[in-house]
Structures are given as C-alpha cells and as structure tokens.
Design an enzyme around this catalytic site. Sequence first.
Site, mmCIF file in Angstrom:
data_model
loop_
_atom_site.group_PDB
_atom_site.id
_atom_site.type_symbol
_atom_site.label_atom_id
_atom_site.label_comp_id
_atom_site.label_asym_id
_atom_site.label_seq_id
_atom_site.Cartn_x
_atom_site.Cartn_y
_atom_site.Cartn_z
ATOM 1 N N HIS A 170 -5.542 -0.950 5.716
ATOM 2 C CA HIS A 170 -5.353 -0.168 6.956
ATOM 3 C C HIS A 170 -6.464 -0.301 8.001
ATOM 4 O O HIS A 170 -7.159 0.658 8.311
ATOM 5 C CB HIS A 170 -5.114 1.311 6.638
ATOM 6 C CG HIS A 170 -5.984 1.900 5.554
ATOM 7 N ND1 HIS A 170 -7.359 1.848 5.570
ATOM 8 C CD2 HIS A 170 -5.629 2.559 4.414
ATOM 9 C CE1 HIS A 170 -7.807 2.450 4.496
ATOM 10 N NE2 HIS A 170 -6.800 2.882 3.783
ATOM 11 N N ASN A 192 -4.792 5.841 -7.117
ATOM 12 C CA ASN A 192 -5.380 7.186 -7.134
ATOM 13 C C ASN A 192 -4.421 8.242 -7.668
ATOM 14 O O ASN A 192 -4.154 9.256 -7.032
ATOM 15 C CB ASN A 192 -5.892 7.576 -5.740
ATOM 16 C CG ASN A 192 -4.777 7.652 -4.708
ATOM 17 O OD1 ASN A 192 -3.732 7.032 -4.861
ATOM 18 N ND2 ASN A 192 -5.006 8.420 -3.661
ATOM 19 N N ASP A 201 0.839 2.599 3.661
ATOM 20 C CA ASP A 201 -0.040 3.704 3.246
ATOM 21 C C ASP A 201 0.767 5.002 3.123
ATOM 22 O O ASP A 201 0.280 6.087 3.447
ATOM 23 C CB ASP A 201 -1.227 3.877 4.206
ATOM 24 C CG ASP A 201 -2.346 4.727 3.583
ATOM 25 O OD1 ASP A 201 -2.234 5.084 2.389
ATOM 26 O OD2 ASP A 201 -3.310 5.037 4.298
ATOM 27 N N HIS A 207 1.514 5.141 -1.985
ATOM 28 C CA HIS A 207 1.066 6.168 -2.934
ATOM 29 C C HIS A 207 2.301 6.835 -3.518
ATOM 30 O O HIS A 207 3.027 7.527 -2.815
ATOM 31 C CB HIS A 207 0.178 7.200 -2.233
ATOM 32 C CG HIS A 207 -1.106 6.619 -1.700
ATOM 33 N ND1 HIS A 207 -2.224 6.452 -2.480
ATOM 34 C CD2 HIS A 207 -1.430 6.136 -0.475
ATOM 35 C CE1 HIS A 207 -3.205 5.907 -1.748
ATOM 36 N NE2 HIS A 207 -2.742 5.697 -0.527
ATOM 37 N N LEU A 208 2.541 6.590 -4.815
ATOM 38 C CA LEU A 208 3.726 7.160 -5.462
ATOM 39 C C LEU A 208 3.412 8.473 -6.171
ATOM 40 O O LEU A 208 4.323 9.166 -6.617
ATOM 41 C CB LEU A 208 4.324 6.162 -6.461
ATOM 42 C CG LEU A 208 4.966 4.916 -5.847
ATOM 43 C CD1 LEU A 208 5.498 3.994 -6.943
ATOM 44 C CD2 LEU A 208 6.094 5.299 -4.894
ATOM 45 N N ARG A 209 2.112 8.796 -6.306
ATOM 46 C CA ARG A 209 1.635 10.113 -6.798
ATOM 47 C C ARG A 209 1.867 10.377 -8.285
ATOM 48 O O ARG A 209 1.312 11.319 -8.812
ATOM 49 C CB ARG A 209 2.253 11.263 -6.000
ATOM 50 C CG ARG A 209 1.970 11.213 -4.494
ATOM 51 C CD ARG A 209 0.500 11.358 -4.187
ATOM 52 N NE ARG A 209 0.262 11.501 -2.752
ATOM 53 C CZ ARG A 209 -0.778 10.972 -2.122
ATOM 54 N NH1 ARG A 209 -1.687 10.265 -2.787
ATOM 55 N NH2 ARG A 209 -0.945 11.147 -0.838
ATOM 56 N N HIS A 211 0.844 -1.208 0.000
ATOM 57 C CA HIS A 211 0.000 0.000 0.000
ATOM 58 C C HIS A 211 0.875 1.252 0.000
ATOM 59 O O HIS A 211 1.215 1.792 1.044
ATOM 60 C CB HIS A 211 -0.917 -0.031 1.236
ATOM 61 C CG HIS A 211 -2.023 0.971 1.204
ATOM 62 N ND1 HIS A 211 -3.257 0.756 1.779
ATOM 63 C CD2 HIS A 211 -2.098 2.211 0.674
ATOM 64 C CE1 HIS A 211 -4.032 1.805 1.609
ATOM 65 N NE2 HIS A 211 -3.354 2.712 0.948
ATOM 66 N N ASP A 244 -8.686 2.796 -3.290
ATOM 67 C CA ASP A 244 -8.216 3.350 -2.009
ATOM 68 C C ASP A 244 -8.354 4.871 -1.934
ATOM 69 O O ASP A 244 -8.016 5.577 -2.875
ATOM 70 C CB ASP A 244 -6.754 2.987 -1.750
ATOM 71 C CG ASP A 244 -6.318 3.510 -0.391
ATOM 72 O OD1 ASP A 244 -6.962 3.170 0.599
ATOM 73 O OD2 ASP A 244 -5.365 4.297 -0.340
HETATM 74 ZN ZN LIG Z 1 -7.046 4.105 2.236
#
Ligand SMILES: [Zn+2]
Lengths: 316, 449
Positions: B237, B97, B310, B65-67, B63, B157
Amino acid sequence: MRHLLSTKGMSRDEAILLLDIAEDMADVANREVKKLPTLRGKTVVNLFFEDSTRTRISFEAAAKRLSADVINFSAKGSSVSKGESLKDTAQTLAAMGADGVVIRHPASGAPHVLAESGWIDAGIINAGDGTHEHPTQALLDAFTIRRRLHRGAARGKGLDGVTVTIVGDVLHSRVARSNLWLLTTLGAHVTFIAPPTLLPMDMSGWPAEAGFDLDAAIDAGPDVVMMLRIQQERMNAAFFPNSREYSRRWGLDDERFGRLAPTTIVMHPGPMNRGLEISSAAADSAGSTVREQVANGVSVRMAALYLLLSGDREDS
Amino acid sequence: MSSDNAASTPYLIRGATLPDGTRTDLVLADGRIAEIGSGLSRAGASVVDAAGLIALPGLVDLHTHLREPGGEQSETILSGSQAAAVGGFTSVFAMANTSPVQDTAGVVDQVLALGEQAGYVTVQPIGAVTVGLAGERLAELGAMATSRARVRVFSDDGFCVSDPLLMRRALEYVKAFDGVVAQHSQEPRLTEKAQMNEGALSSELGMVGWPAVAEESIIARDVLLAEHVGSRLHVCHVSTAGSVDVIRWAKARGIQVTAEATPHHLMLTEDLVVGYDARFKVNPPLRRREDVEALRAGLADGTIDIVATDHAPHPIEAKDCEWDAAANGMVGLESALSVVHASVIDTGLLDWNDIARVLSSTPARIGRLAGQGQGLLVGGPAELTLYDPAASRVFGRGSLAGKSANSPYLEMTLPGRVQATFHRGYATVLDGALRPAAEIAAQGVRTHG
Ligand SMILES: [Zn+2]
C-alpha cells in the site's frame, strides 16, 4: 445556535452577538443577586474526559448562575476508562435528560461526533477537543481584549486592526487554533511565535503570520501579547532542549516585558508557569488580564449556555 | 446442489469481450478453459450470455485481511471469500495478523484448509516475518514455505519490520525458497499516535500527523537493503508521491522491488477526514490529491506493479466512535474493480489489458501462486470474471458480501458491476449474485479431491 463546536466557521455577527450577551451576563455578576432564572429546570452535564478543574468550575459557575442543574461527569477513572464508549456514555446522558453537554475530550472532533451522531439530542459545547479547538476560551479572550480596548462601550464592536501576538506551543494548542479563527473573524491580525518544532507543520491555510523570533515580535509593538502554557514534558520529546533555553528565547521575561508599550495587553489562558513562559512581573502587571480572563470566562460561558439552551433551541 | 452449477456442468460463455477488445465465446470444462473462439457450442453446457461484458482473468488480491482465526466477529475465511468472489476475485492472499498469528506451518495450513472448504476462491496464506508480529525474531519461514500452504509471501503487515538488521536477515533468508518480504513501510517513531496524513489539514484539526517521510524513508532503506543482499522486496500500500519516486529510482537501478497501491489510495483524499467519519480512517492514511495523481501515474507507467485491496473488516463498534478511538481499515474486495475502473480506466490511464495485469497476472507472479493469473488461454485454469463496464450503481450495504460494513464508498455512485465469477470452472457468482455456500463448498470438496 444549536451547538458550539468551533470558532472556525462562526460568523462575525454570531461572535459579536455572543460577546454582547456576555456583557449583559457580566453586568449580572456585579449585582447583589448574581443569579438569573433563565435555565431553571434545564440540566447541564459537564462531561470531562480530561482533568481540567479550572474549565469545569467555570462552566459549573456559569450554569448555576443561570439556575440550571449541573451534573459533573468525570469520565477519567470511571467506566469510560474501562472501555465504555463515547456512544454508551452519550446514550446514558440522553436517558438522564441532559439538555446541554459540555464536553472536554482528548480526541480532536469528539464534540463534533457527539453532535452529529444522533446518540443524544442535547446542545453540545466543546470545552476543548484534543489539540483542535477550545472555542469558549477564544471567546473569553476576545471578550477580554474588547473590554480592555473599549471599556463600557464595547457592545457591537469587533477587534478591527488589533494586532495579537500568540507565543508558545502553538502545535499542541487548541487555544491558539480557536483564537486564530475568532480573532481574525473579528478583524484582528494574528502572529504566532514559537520554536520551529512547536509550530504546526503546514500553516499555509492559516490567516496569520508565523515566526521564530520573539524579540522582533516584541519590537513590532503588538497591541496584545498572549503567552501559551508550555508543558515541561515537551522537552522529553525533543521539542526543545530544556526549560532554561526555552525561557531565554521564547519567554516573556522582565527585559522583554519592559520593552512593550505600557498599553500592551498581556494575556495567558492559565495555568501559568511563572518564570518559564512568563515572568511574575509581567503576569502581575497592570497590562496583565490573567485574573480578568478567569472572571470573563464565566460571563462568556453563561452567554454560550444561554444561546444554546434558552427557549426552543430548534428555532434559535 | 443446483443443476445448473453441477460438478460436471460445462459453461458456454457467449459473446464476451476479451481485455484486448476482441469478442469471443469461451467454453469452460473440467476446471479448464476448453475452447476460445467464435460460434462455439457445447452439448449440455450452461449458457451464459456475456454480450457487453468484459471477460477478465480471475482477480488476485495480494493483500486481504480475512480475520480468521481470532477475529471472526468481523470476518471469517468463508465470508471474506464470498466478498472476494462478489468482487470478481478468484484468489486472495490472507494476511498474517490473525490470532493466533500465521507464523507457523500449523496455522497457515489451517487457513489454507478453511479456504478450500469454503471453496469460493483460492486462499493463499501469507506468513509472518517475525514471531507474533513482534519484530524481534524470525518466524519459522522455511517451515511455512515447505508446508502444504507453500508460503512465499511473508509480511508483518500492520507492523513495519523497522529493525534494519532483522529486515536484512529476512530479505536474505527468503531467498532460500524464492520468497518475498512484503513490507508495511511505516517508521514507528515518526508515526507515534498518528491519526491522519500530516499536512495543512492535520495542522488545522490538531491531529497528530502521519508524515509522508515515515513511509518514504523506510522504502528507501528497504530498496537499498534489497539491492545489497540481492533479494525480492514488495512494498505494501504505497500512499505518497515521494514513495512512487523512490520506487521508480530503485527500479531504474535494477533493484528487485514490486509495489502495490490500494483502490482507496487511488481514489480518496484526506479531506474526507473533516467530518470525523471513521470509515475514512485507514493506515497508511488517505493523502493529498497530488499523491492520488502520482499513484495513478505510477500505476500507469509500471512503477506501481499491482492494485491490492488491503480489505480490512471491522465490527460496527470499532468505527462508531470518536476518530482517535476508531480502528484503521476499510473493506475493499467488493468495490475494488469498480473503484479502479473509476480511477484509472475512466481517466484514460489504463486499459483492460492493464487491469488484467495489475489485478491478476502480476500479483499471482509476485506471490508465486500456481493456478492463478495465467490469463485467458485454452488449456489454462478456468479462473475468470465477467464484468459489465456500462453499469452504474449506488454502492450500498447490499453491495457488500462480507461480514463488515466499514466501506468508504457507501452511498457513492460507482461504475461497473461484476456479473459472474468462475473459480476452478464453477460459478461462484452468477447473474450478479453469489452462489449459495453449500453449493460452493461441495464444489470445493470435489475439485480439491
Ligand atoms: Zn499494512
């Protein structure tokens, strides 16, 4: 006092000092010349991110009676609503030389952030942050109760043993939270009465009683009944079915008002919904302090501005 | 390219301690673990003195987030990969996302390719469940599954797939390619405008609460749906004690559910909100001490299968503001192993074998990721990290390797330190320092052919 952010954490001595200074300020209001030179040359900014004409003009009157220059910065509909941050606004006010900032903001903690951020070196007064606190409202309420009970001999006194029942939308009320801490610090005993949906989810840490039954609370004979404004739109979010049912169960109507002792103090922070949370007979009765609260608001805010801004703030 | 990390250079790791406590040498060559044993030698090898260091299989984060694409001001695939390597990770699953959303084969393949170019870790894209994360219609799950990225994990997510029918269909559909739906469990109506955990503190602060039941009710519904259609569900999470109970019940019933806890939910509690420092704003929010204890116990008894970070980078302005206006999320890759160390190793709940399981083999298995999470075996892929468990450090800005600094651990003292990370046989971190991007990119090109 460097900032006035909350009544939680305020000591009894601090609170009584402020109320005593407010007594002095109230005396000034009775003089022919209502103005003091105390804050001449100081600049107070009313920074309002929410509309509240009543609170803003109360602070404005207080600052002007102390001879401060007042700038009203209504952040609603300005560059702030177009994405300018609290930080940029604060830095703008700092550049303008604001000595004091009176902030009303929809977010809990925004005055705290302003005070701690280093963005601006001004005294900060919380004029209402979200549903967190509204300390000057609680101070003016305490001031009003103390004056009613002790008349001209109020100075130096607390509210020991006074029973205060606060009725209505406690969940969304910063007035209720600030009163909780201040009144109990001053020795009063607070009871909250509301529909279960309008009480906070967990009040185990609150030094207060809570209940749902207004009739029982009335019959207990409190010294003070404080009615909170109920916002009609709450019924759209299913907090209660409709205003008629709310009024029937949790309104201070004529019948309930008639059961109160004649010495009971009836309070409302305003603006009132007459006929909903309070009847006209109750609001206009001799026991009602609604108009005194407005006048006392100016005195208490003068005291707060005086404590924060007069002399060398770092030492006070 | 530096000579000590050249394409053909083997590594001789001397005196490392395996998760089971035995001391050994390891030889890495040609992207594989060539030998494990004592007294090894290897001509021409770079020698790494691993005395006192624990050798863990390369960590796998399910999990992250690499953006990129779309959020490059807070992180890029390269900078996030560097943060991962510094944290001891050799693979990250990149959440969907982005902007554009990872909801087509084209976008997931682009993310995969950028990860390969960066070369620090395996970047395995996650696919969105619904088009644009909008929760209205299914994204092209099959196309993403058969793309070069071989997507197996699907998640909206940040948004809960709250429509029960859509969730049911997604769970059913991914069975066609052994996929899993990773759910962000948050009942949207119960959490409108929510700012923090709902409880005594939110009541005092007058903040809109995020009640535990908003998470628990979705998990309860989803495990029953997964049972009904015979599918795999992964719960992102997990943050409340009640959620741990629901998942424990579901597992006892034989439902194919897996669950993750974040390092921050294993360590931090809601009282950090009091100072309104938005670094502590995260979704799901920090909870009570009882919830932290329940998550730790759940991780220890296997109810919670894995730890996932996360990792959620944000630019300064997204956190340097009043609480309500601040973005949710914390960076977590660089600190994850130390925080887990403090939370469940130092408290005696887990041992290093367990850490290898919850941070490497099980996340790789849930995500059906080849070449990762296989443990330290002769002939296996040379994916490993060397960790100094005796170290202690004040975690600071310099401990971060990603683009963003929204870490809740700044100025905190944390145990342990990643000394080296090896991915595909080459070092991405050596002597506690990140290897330069050009060197690693060249290795990536070489090993991806
Ligand atoms: Zn989430």
